[in-house]
Scaffold this motif. Sequence first.
Motif, PDB file in Angstrom:
ATOM      1  N   TRP A  33       0.842  -1.191   0.000  1.00 13.45           N
ATOM      2  CA  TRP A  33       0.000   0.000   0.000  1.00 13.45           C
ATOM      3  C   TRP A  33       0.882   1.247   0.000  1.00 13.45           C
ATOM      4  CZ3 TRP A  33      -3.415  -1.583   4.781  1.00 13.45           C
ATOM      5  CH2 TRP A  33      -4.087  -2.772   4.494  1.00 13.45           C
ATOM      6  N   PRO A  34       0.380   2.343  -0.471  1.00 16.28           N
ATOM      7  CA  PRO A  34      -0.869   2.546  -1.230  1.00 16.28           C
ATOM      8  C   PRO A  34      -0.765   1.932  -2.621  1.00 16.28           C
ATOM      9  CG  PRO A  34       0.405   4.572  -1.211  1.00 16.28           C
ATOM     10  CD  PRO A  34       1.144   3.622  -0.324  1.00 16.28           C
ATOM     11  N   HIS A  35      -1.924   1.489  -3.133  1.00 22.72           N
ATOM     12  CA  HIS A  35      -1.935   0.797  -4.412  1.00 22.72           C
ATOM     13  C   HIS A  35      -3.193   1.179  -5.196  1.00 22.72           C
ATOM     14  CE1 HIS A  35      -0.852  -2.322  -7.267  1.00 22.72           C
ATOM     15  NE2 HIS A  35      -2.097  -2.765  -7.229  1.00 22.72           N
ATOM     16  N   GLN A  36      -3.001   1.359  -6.497  1.00 22.67           N
ATOM     17  CA  GLN A  36      -4.121   1.714  -7.382  1.00 22.67           C
ATOM     18  C   GLN A  36      -4.322   0.625  -8.421  1.00 22.67           C
ATOM     19  OE1 GLN A  36      -4.089   5.685  -9.193  1.00 22.67           O
ATOM     20  NE2 GLN A  36      -4.941   4.837 -11.089  1.00 22.67           N
ATOM     21  N   VAL A  37      -5.597   0.254  -8.628  1.00 26.14           N
ATOM     22  CA  VAL A  37      -5.965  -0.721  -9.651  1.00 26.14           C
ATOM     23  C   VAL A  37      -6.875  -0.020 -10.655  1.00 26.14           C
ATOM     24  CG1 VAL A  37      -7.092  -2.920 -10.147  1.00 26.14           C
ATOM     25  CG2 VAL A  37      -5.816  -2.613  -8.003  1.00 26.14           C
ATOM     26  N   GLY A  38      -6.567  -0.136 -11.931  1.00 23.34           N
ATOM     27  CA  GLY A  38      -7.357   0.540 -12.952  1.00 23.34           C
ATOM     28  C   GLY A  38      -6.842   1.941 -13.208  1.00 23.34           C
ATOM     29  N   GLY A  96      -5.295  10.135   1.723  1.00 24.28           N
ATOM     30  CA  GLY A  96      -6.366   9.568   2.532  1.00 24.28           C
ATOM     31  C   GLY A  96      -6.774   8.174   2.125  1.00 24.28           C
ATOM     32  N   LEU A  97      -6.063   7.555   1.162  1.00 19.68           N
ATOM     33  CA  LEU A  97      -6.433   6.223   0.682  1.00 19.68           C
ATOM     34  C   LEU A  97      -5.231   5.301   0.701  1.00 19.68           C
ATOM     35  CD1 LEU A  97      -8.606   7.147  -2.466  1.00 19.68           C
ATOM     36  CD2 LEU A  97      -9.421   6.424  -0.209  1.00 19.68           C
ATOM     37  N   ASP A  98      -5.506   4.028   1.020  1.00 15.49           N
ATOM     38  CA  ASP A  98      -4.504   2.975   0.878  1.00 15.49           C
ATOM     39  C   ASP A  98      -4.691   2.225  -0.436  1.00 15.49           C
ATOM     40  OD1 ASP A  98      -3.407   3.477   3.453  1.00 15.49           O
ATOM     41  OD2 ASP A  98      -5.082   2.363   4.348  1.00 15.49           O
ATOM     42  N   VAL A  99      -5.946   2.032  -0.848  1.00 17.84           N
ATOM     43  CA  VAL A  99      -6.244   1.291  -2.084  1.00 17.84           C
ATOM     44  C   VAL A  99      -7.322   2.046  -2.854  1.00 17.84           C
ATOM     45  CG1 VAL A  99      -7.279  -0.811  -3.054  1.00 17.84           C
ATOM     46  CG2 VAL A  99      -5.593  -0.971  -1.201  1.00 17.84           C
ATOM     47  N   LEU A 100      -7.067   2.249  -4.123  1.00 18.66           N
ATOM     48  CA  LEU A 100      -8.033   2.879  -5.024  1.00 18.66           C
ATOM     49  C   LEU A 100      -8.243   1.945  -6.208  1.00 18.66           C
ATOM     50  CD1 LEU A 100      -9.740   5.200  -6.198  1.00 18.66           C
ATOM     51  CD2 LEU A 100      -7.621   6.210  -7.079  1.00 18.66           C
ATOM     52  N   VAL A 101      -9.515   1.588  -6.442  1.00 17.64           N
ATOM     53  CA  VAL A 101      -9.849   0.704  -7.568  1.00 17.64           C
ATOM     54  C   VAL A 101     -10.847   1.427  -8.461  1.00 17.64           C
ATOM     55  CG1 VAL A 101     -10.834  -1.510  -8.262  1.00 17.64           C
ATOM     56  CG2 VAL A 101      -9.467  -1.350  -6.156  1.00 17.64           C
ATOM     57  N   GLU A 121      -3.805  -8.683  -7.574  1.00 19.31           N
ATOM     58  CA  GLU A 121      -2.735  -7.797  -7.134  1.00 19.31           C
ATOM     59  C   GLU A 121      -2.695  -7.626  -5.619  1.00 19.31           C
ATOM     60  OE1 GLU A 121      -2.885  -4.093  -9.254  1.00 19.31           O
ATOM     61  OE2 GLU A 121      -3.138  -5.071 -11.209  1.00 19.31           O
ATOM     62  N   LEU A 122      -3.856  -7.717  -4.968  1.00 15.40           N
ATOM     63  CA  LEU A 122      -3.903  -7.424  -3.533  1.00 15.40           C
ATOM     64  C   LEU A 122      -4.046  -8.670  -2.662  1.00 15.40           C
ATOM     65  CD1 LEU A 122      -6.277  -4.317  -3.731  1.00 15.40           C
ATOM     66  CD2 LEU A 122      -3.843  -4.281  -3.104  1.00 15.40           C
ATOM     67  N   CYS A 123      -4.600  -9.756  -3.245  1.00 16.66           N
ATOM     68  CA  CYS A 123      -4.889 -10.945  -2.428  1.00 16.66           C
ATOM     69  C   CYS A 123      -4.166 -12.191  -2.940  1.00 16.66           C
ATOM     70  CB  CYS A 123      -6.395 -11.236  -2.418  1.00 16.66           C
ATOM     71  SG  CYS A 123      -7.437  -9.800  -2.228  1.00 16.66           S
ATOM     72  N   ARG A 124      -3.339 -12.035  -3.970  1.00 15.07           N
ATOM     73  CA  ARG A 124      -2.642 -13.181  -4.568  1.00 15.07           C
ATOM     74  C   ARG A 124      -3.639 -14.223  -5.044  1.00 15.07           C
ATOM     75  NH1 ARG A 124       2.114 -15.013  -0.663  1.00 15.07           N
ATOM     76  NH2 ARG A 124       2.777 -16.019  -2.624  1.00 15.07           N
ATOM     77  N   ALA A 125      -4.785 -13.753  -5.592  1.00 16.74           N
ATOM     78  CA  ALA A 125      -5.809 -14.664  -6.102  1.00 16.74           C
ATOM     79  C   ALA A 125      -5.348 -15.283  -7.416  1.00 16.74           C
ATOM     80  CB  ALA A 125      -7.125 -13.911  -6.312  1.00 16.74           C
TER      81      ALA A 125
END
Length: 749
Positions: A33-38, A96-101, A121-125
């Motif tokens: 974190w912080p991490h952005q998806v999309g 103010g954000l840790d993750v933005l999708v 990316e976040l859960c190793r799915a």
Amino acid sequence: MTARAHGGSLAVGYVADGGRVAYHAAPRPQASWPHQVGVIPSRAQSFQRRAEAERLRAAFDGSGTATLGHVLTGMGGVGKTQLAADYDRTAWDAGGLDVLVWVTAGARSAVVTGYAQAGVELCRADPDDPEQAARSFLAWLTPKDGRQQCRWLIVLDDVADPEDLYGLWPPDSPSGRTLVTTRRRDAALTGEGRGLVEVGLFTEAEAVAYLTGSLAVHGRADPTDQISALAADLGHLALALAQAAAYLVASGETMAAYRGLLADRATTLADLAPDALPDEQAVALAAAWSLSIDHADRLRPAGTARPMLHLAAVLDANGIPHSVLTGEVARGYLAAHRTGRHPTEEPTPLARRDAVRALRALNRLSLIDHTPDTPHQAVRVHQLIQRATRDTLTLEQRELCARTAADALNAAWPAIERDTALAQALRANTTAVTRVVEDALYRPAPHTVLFRAGESLGQSHQFGAAAHYYRHLMEAAHRRLGPGHPDTLRAGMELAHGRGQAGDTTGAVAAAAGLRAAHERVHGPDHPGTLDARYLLANWQGEAGDAAGGVASFAGLLEDMVRVNGPDHPKVLNTRAQIAFWRGKAGGAAGAVAAFAELLEDMVRVHGPDHAGTLTARHDLARWLGESGDVAGAVHALTELLVDQSRVLGPDHPGTLSTRHSLATGRGLVGARPGRWPRSPSCWRTWCGYTARTTLAPSPPGTTSPGGGPGRGPPQVRPRMGRRDRSWRGRRCRRGGRAEFTGHRARWP
């Protein structure tokens, strides 16, 4: 066979004829974190900070609940995506954000794909199972005891169908927020702690600032008044403003020239689209709402939303009465043009509830604003949605829509205008449909609603506006139908009357004299239209101050009327009433009493004691009794008349109410000393609501026009009261009789 590749990946399987090798990638390391998806859309050129942005921040920051979810809704093109992107960037840049999708959520599969990417990316799915990866991500978002709280924001942009989010809404979390943008207004999108934020059009100031800034970037400095006018032409719609600016920059057109193209009905919105769309926009303005229309048309009752929008597209963008779009005429059009109906299939009748549901379907997709609580302006639709909708129709289809809308307006127009707001809305919609395809409303003759709108202006006492309206109507009929067409002459008669009502009695006399000559030239001296023109001329002679001249003209007309129609014809009886009236105005009140008494006997003989015209004659006689000095006799006559009117017409009929008013005033004059009795006939003129003013009225169904056309009779004259007393002016009783009681004078059939 098993082989280990670089990085820990495995290849498992065997090699033979037709064999296979399965490759399994090594699990990706969990993102920090912080991490952005999309990808967040780029900021639009000349982006405007709007009140909606502050409302959105206030909605999130002041929520005070564990569920921080909000839905930005509005019509396509108002800038919902840009507002969401601005909120995201502001929150991200503020730390103010840790993750933005960010997910472009046009379909359920797109939402699953976006969630799956976040899960990988976040859960190793497992990337090979998107559905499971999406579920893993949603589970990861759910707050758990003992785990570090993640401050996340999920944006679902451009949700097309609420059903696409079933089972995919992010979970409640005190540290998480969900932001959805959509054109939909379905109840399923809100509730459960999710709030709704309506995104509207730019304000005028925002629109002008946006256009000014967008053009200034490319070195253009257009006049502020032209920029403001173009912004209004485009309805302050953000998408339209952006594409207009791009077109102006690329083409080098002046703003005045562009506005001229926009006003030209032969130019489509597609013709005005820039070759390269600005701000990474995906569709041109002309196609901005096509998918929304498709979605709405699939909602129940299927196939009705599209034809409903066709009707709304030719009416007033600022408000269409509910009764117009849900009445029998509109429902017949929806049934006949329902999407998917085979041309040979018999249309299935639609109930009023089905028409309302079609409006609700369009409202759910933000194609219209449907507010049944304001029935006179229940439907509003943006002018560019109207334009884009009309652009999809052929000329024949547009003309059919215009004629149908005119029929619907005429059907919704009340016989007696008690509601001024409804009358104003109907007139505005008549103007709107005329602007769309005016020619269609003059084939084969001017549509009835065109005359009805002018009549309504007169009934609302807008006499100058009525005269202006009828001048346009006459000129339009002259161009399309010729100077001798019955409806051209009818419009001329209405214009002459309107000029007189507006105070130009001399002009009314001159116009009526010209109409008499025109009728005689086209139709001959004994034609009904010629006789009507003579009636109009005689009346305005009297109103212009020449009461004796009016008596003489009516007397000459009476001879010809008796010869042409016979002594008992309603128009003959009405002409006799006019002679009696103007005789009294010329100073012969006693002669007027005698003439009206004689006329009343003939009215009873011809029509019977309860006929509306007979009741009118009794009112006339009472009025002149009072004028002659017999106030007690007048009050007695009015007292008896009121009993019969209440029984025949009803207690709330305008004629009954007018007599009650006359009676109350007359009782106040009983016993007045001679010196206190006004010598001017205006006293009784005022409290009887009397003096005759003529105007044209529609012909009865089934009559034949002077030119031989079916369904259209000669122009008719309906007497009206003078300017002194307008309390009951124009409130008519359509009781299907010949002469009708209006509270002041008999109407010709």
